[in-house]
Design a protein around this motif. Structure first.
Motif, PDB file in Angstrom:
ATOM      1  N   GLN A  82       0.687  -1.030   0.170  1.00  0.00           N
ATOM      2  CA  GLN A  82      -0.419  -0.114   0.234  1.00  0.00           C
ATOM      3  C   GLN A  82       0.889   1.571   0.073  1.00  0.00           C
ATOM      4  OE1 GLN A  82      -2.594  -0.107   3.455  1.00  0.00           O
ATOM      5  NE2 GLN A  82      -3.890   2.311   2.363  1.00  0.00           N
ATOM      6  N   LYS A  83       2.254   1.389   0.936  1.00  0.00           N
ATOM      7  CA  LYS A  83       2.943   2.336   0.726  1.00  0.00           C
ATOM      8  C   LYS A  83       3.298   2.446  -0.074  1.00  0.00           C
ATOM      9  CE  LYS A  83       3.362   2.880   5.689  1.00  0.00           C
ATOM     10  NZ  LYS A  83       4.465   2.939   7.107  1.00  0.00           N
ATOM     11  N   ALA A  84       4.162   1.421  -1.013  1.00  0.00           N
ATOM     12  CA  ALA A  84       4.189   1.655  -2.477  1.00  0.00           C
ATOM     13  C   ALA A  84       3.785   2.261  -3.493  1.00  0.00           C
ATOM     14  CB  ALA A  84       5.381   0.130  -2.501  1.00  0.00           C
ATOM     15  N   ARG A  85       2.919   1.554  -3.225  1.00  0.00           N
ATOM     16  CA  ARG A  85       1.725   1.996  -4.039  1.00  0.00           C
ATOM     17  C   ARG A  85       1.164   3.553  -4.063  1.00  0.00           C
ATOM     18  NH1 ARG A  85      -1.552  -1.622  -4.011  1.00  0.00           N
ATOM     19  NH2 ARG A  85      -2.703  -0.763  -2.460  1.00  0.00           N
ATOM     20  N   ILE A  86       1.106   4.250  -2.762  1.00  0.00           N
ATOM     21  CA  ILE A  86       0.972   5.193  -2.456  1.00  0.00           C
ATOM     22  C   ILE A  86       2.041   6.475  -3.400  1.00  0.00           C
ATOM     23  CG2 ILE A  86       0.450   7.086  -1.130  1.00  0.00           C
ATOM     24  CD1 ILE A  86      -1.057   5.008   0.983  1.00  0.00           C
ATOM     25  N   ILE A  87       3.433   6.125  -2.762  1.00  0.00           N
ATOM     26  CA  ILE A  87       4.125   6.908  -3.429  1.00  0.00           C
ATOM     27  C   ILE A  87       5.049   6.453  -4.759  1.00  0.00           C
ATOM     28  CG2 ILE A  87       6.796   7.044  -3.115  1.00  0.00           C
ATOM     29  CD1 ILE A  87       6.868   5.894  -0.394  1.00  0.00           C
ATOM     30  N   ILE A  88       4.678   5.452  -5.534  1.00  0.00           N
ATOM     31  CA  ILE A  88       5.262   5.360  -7.000  1.00  0.00           C
ATOM     32  C   ILE A  88       4.142   5.947  -7.822  1.00  0.00           C
ATOM     33  CG2 ILE A  88       5.798   4.050  -8.747  1.00  0.00           C
ATOM     34  CD1 ILE A  88       6.747   1.458  -6.437  1.00  0.00           C
ATOM     35  N   THR A 131       0.312  11.411  -7.084  1.00  0.00           N
ATOM     36  CA  THR A 131       1.480  12.070  -7.266  1.00  0.00           C
ATOM     37  C   THR A 131       0.713  13.714  -6.931  1.00  0.00           C
ATOM     38  OG1 THR A 131      -1.095  12.899  -8.977  1.00  0.00           O
ATOM     39  CG2 THR A 131       1.198  12.071 -10.107  1.00  0.00           C
ATOM     40  N   ASN A 132      -0.642  13.402  -4.968  1.00  0.00           N
ATOM     41  CA  ASN A 132      -0.938  14.024  -4.847  1.00  0.00           C
ATOM     42  C   ASN A 132      -0.198  14.225  -3.333  1.00  0.00           C
ATOM     43  OD1 ASN A 132      -2.417  15.834  -6.397  1.00  0.00           O
ATOM     44  ND2 ASN A 132      -4.315  14.366  -6.196  1.00  0.00           N
ATOM     45  N   THR A 133       0.895  13.481  -2.994  1.00  0.00           N
ATOM     46  CA  THR A 133       1.310  13.419  -1.651  1.00  0.00           C
ATOM     47  C   THR A 133       3.102  13.911  -1.684  1.00  0.00           C
ATOM     48  OG1 THR A 133       2.523  11.130  -1.985  1.00  0.00           O
ATOM     49  CG2 THR A 133      -0.314  10.758  -1.424  1.00  0.00           C
ATOM     50  N   PHE A 134       3.059  13.687  -0.357  1.00  0.00           N
ATOM     51  CA  PHE A 134       4.180  15.006  -0.381  1.00  0.00           C
ATOM     52  C   PHE A 134       5.773  13.344  -1.168  1.00  0.00           C
ATOM     53  CE2 PHE A 134       8.321  15.065   1.681  1.00  0.00           C
ATOM     54  CZ  PHE A 134       9.611  15.774   0.994  1.00  0.00           C
ATOM     55  N   TYR A 135       5.366  12.581  -0.514  1.00  0.00           N
ATOM     56  CA  TYR A 135       6.155  11.792  -1.212  1.00  0.00           C
ATOM     57  C   TYR A 135       5.945  11.251  -2.481  1.00  0.00           C
ATOM     58  CZ  TYR A 135       8.084  11.303   3.792  1.00  0.00           C
ATOM     59  OH  TYR A 135       8.314  11.426   5.132  1.00  0.00           O
ATOM     60  N   GLY A 136       4.861  11.487  -2.910  1.00  0.00           N
ATOM     61  CA  GLY A 136       5.008  10.889  -4.667  1.00  0.00           C
ATOM     62  C   GLY A 136       5.179  11.887  -5.651  1.00  0.00           C
ATOM     63  N   ARG A 137       5.570  13.567  -5.020  1.00  0.00           N
ATOM     64  CA  ARG A 137       5.654  14.075  -6.145  1.00  0.00           C
ATOM     65  C   ARG A 137       7.801  14.425  -5.817  1.00  0.00           C
ATOM     66  NH1 ARG A 137       2.398  19.682  -3.511  1.00  0.00           N
ATOM     67  NH2 ARG A 137       0.296  18.835  -4.355  1.00  0.00           N
ATOM     68  N   LEU A 138       8.313  13.497  -4.876  1.00  0.00           N
ATOM     69  CA  LEU A 138       9.323  13.824  -4.287  1.00  0.00           C
ATOM     70  C   LEU A 138      10.043  12.766  -5.087  1.00  0.00           C
ATOM     71  CD1 LEU A 138      11.614  14.329  -2.793  1.00  0.00           C
ATOM     72  CD2 LEU A 138      11.471  12.680  -1.072  1.00  0.00           C
ATOM     73  N   PHE A 139       9.179  11.600  -4.768  1.00  0.00           N
ATOM     74  CA  PHE A 139       9.423  10.386  -5.693  1.00  0.00           C
ATOM     75  C   PHE A 139       9.230  10.572  -7.755  1.00  0.00           C
ATOM     76  CE2 PHE A 139       8.476   6.626  -8.318  1.00  0.00           C
ATOM     77  CZ  PHE A 139       9.541   5.587  -7.934  1.00  0.00           C
ATOM     78  N   ASP A 140       8.111  11.238  -8.330  1.00  0.00           N
ATOM     79  CA  ASP A 140       8.110  11.626  -9.616  1.00  0.00           C
ATOM     80  C   ASP A 140       9.721  12.607  -9.757  1.00  0.00           C
ATOM     81  OD1 ASP A 140       6.149  10.707 -10.124  1.00  0.00           O
ATOM     82  OD2 ASP A 140       4.934  12.006  -9.471  1.00  0.00           O
ATOM     83  N   LEU A 141       9.871  13.284  -9.151  1.00  0.00           N
ATOM     84  CA  LEU A 141      11.387  14.001  -9.262  1.00  0.00           C
ATOM     85  C   LEU A 141      12.865  14.051  -9.321  1.00  0.00           C
ATOM     86  CD1 LEU A 141      10.143  17.672  -6.672  1.00  0.00           C
ATOM     87  CD2 LEU A 141      10.392  18.038  -9.115  1.00  0.00           C
ATOM     88  N   VAL A 142      12.727  12.698  -7.956  1.00  0.00           N
ATOM     89  CA  VAL A 142      13.987  11.752  -8.448  1.00  0.00           C
ATOM     90  C   VAL A 142      13.605  11.175  -9.498  1.00  0.00           C
ATOM     91  CG1 VAL A 142      14.824   9.889  -7.379  1.00  0.00           C
ATOM     92  CG2 VAL A 142      14.336  11.497  -5.844  1.00  0.00           C
ATOM     93  N   LEU A 143      12.858  10.304  -9.817  1.00  0.00           N
ATOM     94  CA  LEU A 143      12.874   9.992 -11.406  1.00  0.00           C
ATOM     95  C   LEU A 143      13.089  10.658 -12.185  1.00  0.00           C
ATOM     96  CD1 LEU A 143       9.538   7.706 -11.195  1.00  0.00           C
ATOM     97  CD2 LEU A 143      12.062   7.055 -11.831  1.00  0.00           C
ATOM     98  N   LEU A 144      12.268  12.013 -12.553  1.00  0.00           N
ATOM     99  CA  LEU A 144      12.937  13.093 -13.597  1.00  0.00           C
ATOM    100  C   LEU A 144      14.032  13.725 -13.648  1.00  0.00           C
ATOM    101  CD1 LEU A 144      11.589  15.277 -15.735  1.00  0.00           C
ATOM    102  CD2 LEU A 144      11.530  16.757 -13.641  1.00  0.00           C
ATOM    103  N   PHE A 145      14.811  13.581 -12.235  1.00  0.00           N
ATOM    104  CA  PHE A 145      16.499  13.944 -12.331  1.00  0.00           C
ATOM    105  C   PHE A 145      16.658  12.652 -12.936  1.00  0.00           C
ATOM    106  CE2 PHE A 145      20.639  13.425  -9.984  1.00  0.00           C
ATOM    107  CZ  PHE A 145      20.551  14.172 -10.254  1.00  0.00           C
ATOM    108  N   LEU A 146      17.314  10.793 -12.398  1.00  0.00           N
ATOM    109  CA  LEU A 146      17.693  10.631 -12.983  1.00  0.00           C
ATOM    110  C   LEU A 146      17.513   9.957 -14.114  1.00  0.00           C
ATOM    111  CD1 LEU A 146      16.701   7.658  -9.961  1.00  0.00           C
ATOM    112  CD2 LEU A 146      19.146   9.518 -10.697  1.00  0.00           C
TER     113      LEU A 146
END
Length: 277
Positions: free
Chosen positions: A13-19, A22-37
């Motif tokens: 559940q936590k992995a699904r929310i993060i990945i 897009t409206n959560t803090f960790y979800g946005r952070l994950f997208d930013l990390v993906l974008l950078f990588l």
């Protein structure tokens, strides 16, 4: 056993929310990390093709690319694990892109596949479309898609007209210039016309006669006008579509993230930053 199962479900559940969230803090952070990588991976691939840089920093470039590949591999596995029906993701367009983008490093290292196969890593850029799955981008892309669909008939007619024009002009240049100017066939004349109309002008074929140069001048001038035609068609349709929609703006809602006060009536997300209203 039940405790282990509950921990596993909580992890999924936590992995699904993060990945996927897009409206959560960790979800946005994950997208930013993906974008950078993703951008870093493409830059590394480009640097590997520069012989002087690759010669001096080959080990560093490969190490960084392996680190990025391992991250994407873990992310790919987490996407599968976190879903109730993983086969939909695996067989989807982005699922196939995700898999294909991480395979080259493994194939090159363990199976001796040609290094040229690593160029497939550039497909990671396609993942940017998935990362920008944002209400603001979706809203604007929907308008652009509708404008393109509305103007498709005009664009098709324009392309048809340009095909006829290039064939006629290419044939004329073949008759006027002949082999002396490099126009040894009608297809060569058509090729020259396309290159000249698009203002590329490679210079591999150039007219040598006065009449040929006069025709070339006209084609060059036409090229500047041709660039503006498709843009004007789509822009006009986009403006008409926007005026038809004319959404009612509700200034009573204030975005908690960016303090924007202009929102479409009954909007659930901020059109400026995408935060929940």
């Amino acid at each position: 056993m039940e405790t282990n199962k509950s921990y596993w479900e909580l992890f999924r559940q936590k992995a699904r929310i993060i990945i996927y969230g897009t409206n959560t803090f960790y979800g946005r952070l994950f997208d930013l990390v993906l974008l950078f990588l993703i951008l870093a991976s493409v830059i590394l691939l480009m640097l590997e093709t520069v012989k002087s840089i690759d010669r001096q920093h080959h080990t560093l470039l490969i190490s960084l690319e392996w680190a990025i590949t391992i991250f994407f591999t873990i992310e790919y596995l987490l996407r599968i694990i976190s879903l109730d029906k993983p086969q939909k993701y695996i067989l989807s367009f982005f699922g196939i892109i995700d898999l294909v983008a991480i395979l080259p490093m493994y194939l090159e290292s363990f199976f001796g596949v040609s290094h040229a196969f690593a160029i497939i890593r550039v497909l990671r850029l396609l993942r940017l479309f998935k990362i920008v799955n944002h209400p603001l981008f979706l809203h604007q892309s929907s308008h652009l898609k509708d404008a393109l669909i509305a103007s498709r008939a005009k664009i098709i007619i324009f392309i048809y007209f340009m095909i006829i024009s290039t064939v006629i002009i290419g044939t004329i240049m073949y008759l006027v210039e002949g082999e002396n100017g490099g126009f040894d066939s009608i297809p060569a004349g058509i090729y020259w016309c396309i290159v000249t109309l698009t203002t590329v002008g490679f210079g591999d074929i150039t007219p040598v006669t006065s009449l040929g140069r006069f025709i070339a001048s006209i084609v060059m001038i036409m090229g500047y006008g041709i660039i503006a035609v498709p843009t004007g068609i789509v822009t006009a349709e986009f403006s008409q579509l926007k005026s038809k929609l004319n959404p009612i703006v509700n200034k009573e809602k204030v975005c908690p993230e960016c303090a924007n006060t202009e929102h479409v009536d009954h909007a659930k997300y901020c059109q400026q930053c995408g935060a929940v209203l």
